[in-house]
Design an enzyme around this catalytic site. Structure first.
Site, mmCIF file in Angstrom:
data_model
loop_
_atom_site.group_PDB
_atom_site.id
_atom_site.type_symbol
_atom_site.label_atom_id
_atom_site.label_comp_id
_atom_site.label_asym_id
_atom_site.label_seq_id
_atom_site.Cartn_x
_atom_site.Cartn_y
_atom_site.Cartn_z
ATOM 1 N N ARG A 147 0.779 -1.249 0.000
ATOM 2 C CA ARG A 147 0.000 0.000 0.000
ATOM 3 C C ARG A 147 0.808 1.296 0.000
ATOM 4 N NH1 ARG A 147 -4.916 -0.017 4.178
ATOM 5 N NH2 ARG A 147 -3.294 -0.517 5.671
ATOM 6 N N ASP A 148 2.122 1.237 0.033
ATOM 7 C CA ASP A 148 2.860 2.508 0.016
ATOM 8 C C ASP A 148 4.200 2.369 -0.706
ATOM 9 O OD1 ASP A 148 2.966 5.235 0.515
ATOM 10 O OD2 ASP A 148 3.984 4.995 2.429
#
Length: 281
Positions: A147-148
């Site tokens: 997610r990042d």
């Protein structure tokens, strides 16, 4: 940024870990170099995550999520993912201890060496390594979604040519119903910003990262100027792969880490080079 952080000499987890220095800090936590006194002073990285809860119930919920996610992280074994060895809570913060990677993140490397971007051979080599790690994560049941992914979360060990995917502090076991989006604007795709992260979300983020590293232009609002239109000497097939990774609609995007890695390895004008093998633990 380091105000109210742990000072050198601070002891945590019943005196086991001694803080040596702060490596970096942000609004939601920090990373420190610590010595494990139970292992003769061996150094590790200590990731701090501040508990965002405003009341006891929220804090307990955040604590449960943290414990659940760290348990998953402690099972991960991959050369492009730091090993997590311990976790604990201290005050109003969560901590986990992981392998200390000596290297420079790719955002810093881009600042120092970008002309305006970095050589496509390097970017392809790094991306294939990260895709191998993503395939490992996405094949787990349930899938793990980072997610990042962005240049500052990719750490290069120059001597080995190995790139490591760091900052799993906001990674999660995929839960489309959670309704919470976390990530970095410009790199996070629309479905993630709607609170529905999935494995293809990481492929978008890696595509955005590749575009940034190749062009030197930081992504904003899903606006990716085609690489071949920027006057850069970029391989057309490579530019097409990046463009297919940053399609906003997941069903039209590259569908898997394996597919994306296969296309990169099949480039006619760029040969993927593997990093040096790691020594035995």
């Amino acid at each position: 940024m380091l105000k109210d952080r742990l000072n050198p000499g601070a002891l945590l987890d019943q005196g086991r870990f001694e803080v040596k220095r702060a490596i970096k800090a942000g609004g939601m936590g920090a990373v420190y170099e610590v010595a494990d006194r139970a292992l003769g002073g061996k150094t590790f990285a200590l990731k701090e995550m501040l508990n965002p809860g405003n009341n006891t119930e929220e804090q307990q919920s955040a604590g449960s999520r943290f414990i659940s996610e760290v348990r998953v992280m402690q099972t991960l074994r991959h050369p492009n993912i730091p090993k997590v060895s311990a976790s604990f809570m201290h005050g109003n913060s969560f901590y986990f201890v992981m392998e200390l990677i000596q290297g420079e993140d790719l955002s810093q490397k881009l600042k120092e060496e970008g002309k305006p971007g970095l050589p496509q051979q390097q970017v392809v080599n790094w991306s294939v390594q990260i895709l191998d790690a993503l395939d490992y994560l996405h094949q787990r049941v349930p899938p793990v979604v980072h997610r990042d992914i962005k240049p500052s979360n990719l750490l290069l060990c120059e001597e080995q040519g190995r790139v490591v995917l760091i900052d799993f502090g906001i990674s999660c076991v995929a839960n489309p119903g959670e309704g919470l989006w976390i990530g970095t604007p410009g790199y996070a795709p629309p479905e993630q910003q709607y609170g529905r992260p999935e494995p293809r979300s990481d492929l978008f983020a890696l595509g955005a990262t590749m575009h940034h590293l190749l062009s030197g232009i930081k992504p904003t609002d899903f606006d990716f100027v085609p690489l071949e239109s920027q006057g850069l000497n970029i391989d057309r097939e490579l530019a097409a792969i990046v463009a297919d990774a940053v399609i906003p609609w997941p069903d039209e995007r590259i569908q898997s880490a394996v597919e994306m890695a296969t296309r990169l390895r099949s480039l006619k004008n760029i040969q993927v080079q593997s990093p040096k093998p790691l020594g035995q633990d």
